[in-house]
Design an enzyme around this catalytic site. Structure first.
Site, PDB file in Angstrom:
ATOM      1  N   GLY A 190      -0.056   5.376  -4.247  1.00  0.00           N
ATOM      2  CA  GLY A 190      -0.761   6.443  -4.739  1.00  0.00           C
ATOM      3  C   GLY A 190      -0.141   7.901  -3.978  1.00  0.00           C
ATOM      4  N   ASN A 197     -10.520  -3.477  -6.220  1.00  0.00           N
ATOM      5  CA  ASN A 197      -9.758  -2.345  -6.886  1.00  0.00           C
ATOM      6  C   ASN A 197     -10.528  -2.305  -8.405  1.00  0.00           C
ATOM      7  OD1 ASN A 197      -6.483  -3.279  -5.748  1.00  0.00           O
ATOM      8  ND2 ASN A 197      -7.814  -1.698  -5.182  1.00  0.00           N
ATOM      9  N   TRP A 198     -11.356  -3.022  -8.889  1.00  0.00           N
ATOM     10  CA  TRP A 198     -11.950  -2.718 -10.397  1.00  0.00           C
ATOM     11  C   TRP A 198     -12.602  -1.539 -10.371  1.00  0.00           C
ATOM     12  CZ3 TRP A 198      -9.947  -5.578 -13.956  1.00  0.00           C
ATOM     13  CH2 TRP A 198      -9.559  -6.902 -13.664  1.00  0.00           C
ATOM     14  N   ARG A 220       2.026  -5.092   6.121  1.00  0.00           N
ATOM     15  CA  ARG A 220       1.445  -3.993   5.322  1.00  0.00           C
ATOM     16  C   ARG A 220       2.236  -2.977   5.472  1.00  0.00           C
ATOM     17  NH1 ARG A 220      -4.842  -2.618   4.500  1.00  0.00           N
ATOM     18  NH2 ARG A 220      -4.477  -0.442   3.283  1.00  0.00           N
ATOM     19  N   TRP A 253       2.683   8.077  -2.592  1.00  0.00           N
ATOM     20  CA  TRP A 253       4.071   8.236  -3.023  1.00  0.00           C
ATOM     21  C   TRP A 253       4.074   9.094  -4.133  1.00  0.00           C
ATOM     22  CZ3 TRP A 253       7.105   7.776  -7.477  1.00  0.00           C
ATOM     23  CH2 TRP A 253       8.488   7.564  -7.152  1.00  0.00           C
ATOM     24  N   ARG A 275      -4.809  -2.299   8.810  1.00  0.00           N
ATOM     25  CA  ARG A 275      -5.946  -2.833   8.532  1.00  0.00           C
ATOM     26  C   ARG A 275      -5.661  -4.031   7.533  1.00  0.00           C
ATOM     27  NH1 ARG A 275      -8.027   2.259   6.763  1.00  0.00           N
ATOM     28  NH2 ARG A 275      -7.332   2.501   4.448  1.00  0.00           N
ATOM     29  N   GLU A 280       1.355 -13.543  12.108  1.00  0.00           N
ATOM     30  CA  GLU A 280       1.865 -12.460  12.806  1.00  0.00           C
ATOM     31  C   GLU A 280       1.995 -11.149  11.901  1.00  0.00           C
ATOM     32  OE1 GLU A 280       3.067 -12.265  16.025  1.00  0.00           O
ATOM     33  OE2 GLU A 280       2.865 -14.200  16.297  1.00  0.00           O
ATOM     34  N   HIS A 325       2.295   3.544  -8.894  1.00  0.00           N
ATOM     35  CA  HIS A 325       2.366   2.120  -9.247  1.00  0.00           C
ATOM     36  C   HIS A 325       3.455   1.444 -10.071  1.00  0.00           C
ATOM     37  CE1 HIS A 325      -1.545   2.007  -7.508  1.00  0.00           C
ATOM     38  NE2 HIS A 325      -2.158   2.860  -8.684  1.00  0.00           N
ATOM     39  N   ASP A 331       0.759  -1.163   0.029  1.00  0.00           N
ATOM     40  CA  ASP A 331       0.071  -0.045  -0.160  1.00  0.00           C
ATOM     41  C   ASP A 331       0.799   1.632   0.161  1.00  0.00           C
ATOM     42  OD1 ASP A 331      -2.503   1.561  -0.079  1.00  0.00           O
ATOM     43  OD2 ASP A 331      -2.642   1.597   2.118  1.00  0.00           O
ATOM     44  N   GLY A 332       0.493   2.318  -0.758  1.00  0.00           N
ATOM     45  CA  GLY A 332       1.068   3.426  -0.449  1.00  0.00           C
ATOM     46  C   GLY A 332       1.460   4.156  -2.012  1.00  0.00           C
TER      47      GLY A 332
HETATM   48  C1  FPP Z   1      -1.972   0.197  -3.409  1.00  0.00           C
HETATM   49  O1  FPP Z   1      -1.840   1.577  -3.237  1.00  0.00           O
HETATM   50  C2  FPP Z   1      -1.550  -0.433  -4.486  1.00  0.00           C
HETATM   51  C3  FPP Z   1      -2.373  -1.107  -5.460  1.00  0.00           C
HETATM   52  C4  FPP Z   1      -3.770  -1.139  -5.355  1.00  0.00           C
HETATM   53  C5  FPP Z   1      -1.623  -1.659  -6.472  1.00  0.00           C
HETATM   54  C6  FPP Z   1      -0.417  -2.617  -6.188  1.00  0.00           C
HETATM   55  C7  FPP Z   1       0.499  -2.782  -7.237  1.00  0.00           C
HETATM   56  C8  FPP Z   1       1.799  -2.561  -7.745  1.00  0.00           C
HETATM   57  C9  FPP Z   1       2.432  -2.847  -6.377  1.00  0.00           C
HETATM   58  C10 FPP Z   1       2.239  -2.462  -8.999  1.00  0.00           C
HETATM   59  C11 FPP Z   1       2.177  -3.431 -10.085  1.00  0.00           C
HETATM   60  C12 FPP Z   1       1.982  -5.126  -9.609  1.00  0.00           C
HETATM   61  C13 FPP Z   1       2.783  -5.715  -9.822  1.00  0.00           C
HETATM   62  C14 FPP Z   1       2.881  -7.265  -9.316  1.00  0.00           C
HETATM   63  C15 FPP Z   1       3.892  -5.865 -10.759  1.00  0.00           C
HETATM   64  P1  FPP Z   1      -2.792   2.599  -3.386  1.00  0.00           P
HETATM   65  O2  FPP Z   1      -2.898   3.082  -4.710  1.00  0.00           O
HETATM   66  O3  FPP Z   1      -4.079   2.346  -2.762  1.00  0.00           O
HETATM   67  O4  FPP Z   1      -1.891   3.764  -2.633  1.00  0.00           O
HETATM   68  P2  FPP Z   1      -2.710   4.874  -1.669  1.00  0.00           P
HETATM   69  O5  FPP Z   1      -3.194   4.170  -0.587  1.00  0.00           O
HETATM   70  O6  FPP Z   1      -1.358   5.673  -1.345  1.00  0.00           O
HETATM   71  O7  FPP Z   1      -3.573   5.648  -2.441  1.00  0.00           O
END
Ligand code: FPP
Length: 270
Positions: A21, A66-67, A186, A23, A192, A205, A35, A18-19
């Protein structure tokens, strides 16, 4: 210097990445840039996990929920996934990694399936590490699917209701074919579970890191594992009496011989 014991590695590690977006937002960039950097972090962490000797790594790459993100973000994530599978194919096959995918794989676009399916097939006999991508995945959805399958077996007379045990359910969950997760990490500061590996999490854990996923690297993974190794897992039983000085018991163990010096940050001890 981080001390990781080779004998006490978690067998199955799951990561909620997570993170991405945030970043990107911190840099005034589009979410897709987060991403993109996130998929570089995936490469780093898969390599580190393989080098360390983890048996199974499950990455939450795309949830069923996520869709509902904006179409251009979903499209960008699918392209990044395809690019990752294409660029890592050689490394996966050359390093004994079995590539698996769990979730509603049928929903993935053809551009992803066209690279995912052959790689799953070509790597299916690899035994060093299983890398599972949770794609279009939801823990509740997986439990419901397992329950549906068992219900069909009962209806068709292949199973008696009393045979529906916790193990019978577990055996129907593709995400747990590598065993329950021992450690779930996470990143990104939230605390969460977001519908990840719900059934298998019972005794996992949990490790929450404030690092945003695109910044997560091998050292962060080692840190999470070192932290895991300091914990006492009880599985609902009573614990061992605490040693006189917990900290001392952990850090000074003369019988630990280093197996390998992984890099300047890590000492892997036997
Ligand atoms: C959550 O961050 C991340 C995702 C929904 C997608 C994870 C995808 C990747 C790490 C890249 C592609 C995957 C592979 C296997 C090559 P967020 O967008 O929810 O971040 P935020 O909470 O900061 O908005």
């Amino acid at each position: 210097m981080l001390l990781v014991e080779a004998r006490n590695l978690p067998s199955h590690v799951g990561i909620i990445m997570d993170g991405n977006g945030r970043w990107a937002q911190l840099r005034g960039a589009a979410r897709v840039e987060g991403h993109r950097e996130g998929s570089r972090a995936v490469r780093r962490v898969v390599r580190a996990a393989r080098r360390l000797g983890l048996r199974a790594l499950t990455l939450y790459a795309f949830s069923e929920q996520n869709w509902s993100r904006p179409e251009d973000e979903v499209d960008a994530l699918m392209l990044l996934l395809r690019d990752f599978l294409l660029s890592e194919r050689g490394e996966i096959l050359n390093n004994g990694i079995r590539l698996n995918a769990v979730g509603n794989i049928g929903k993935l676009p053809a551009i992803v399936r066209a690279v995912l399916d052959p790689l799953r097939k070509d790597s299916e006999t690899a035994t060093e590490m299983t890398l599972t991508l949770a794609l279009s995945y939801g823990g509740r959805e997986e439990i419901a699917m397992a329950a549906r399958e068992l219900a069909c077996d009962v209806k068709d007379g292949r199973l008696r209701p009393e045979d529906i045990t916790t193990d019978a359910l577990r055996r129907r969950m593709p995400s747990l074919c590598v065993g329950d997760p021992d450690l779930v990490i996470r990143t990104g500061g939230e605390r969460r579970i977001s519908n990840f590996l719900l059934y298998g999490l019972a005794y996992a854990e949990l490790h929450f890191s404030d690092t945003l996923w695109p910044d997560f690297d091998a050292v962060d993974l080692y840190e999470a594992i070192e932290n895991y190794q300091r914990r006492e897992r009880r599985f609902g039983l009573v614990g061992k009496p605490a040693p006189p000085d917990e900290k001392l018991a952990h850090t000074s163990n003369a019988s630990r011989e280093p197996l390998a010096i992984d890099n300047r940050h890590l000492r892997l001890v036997g």
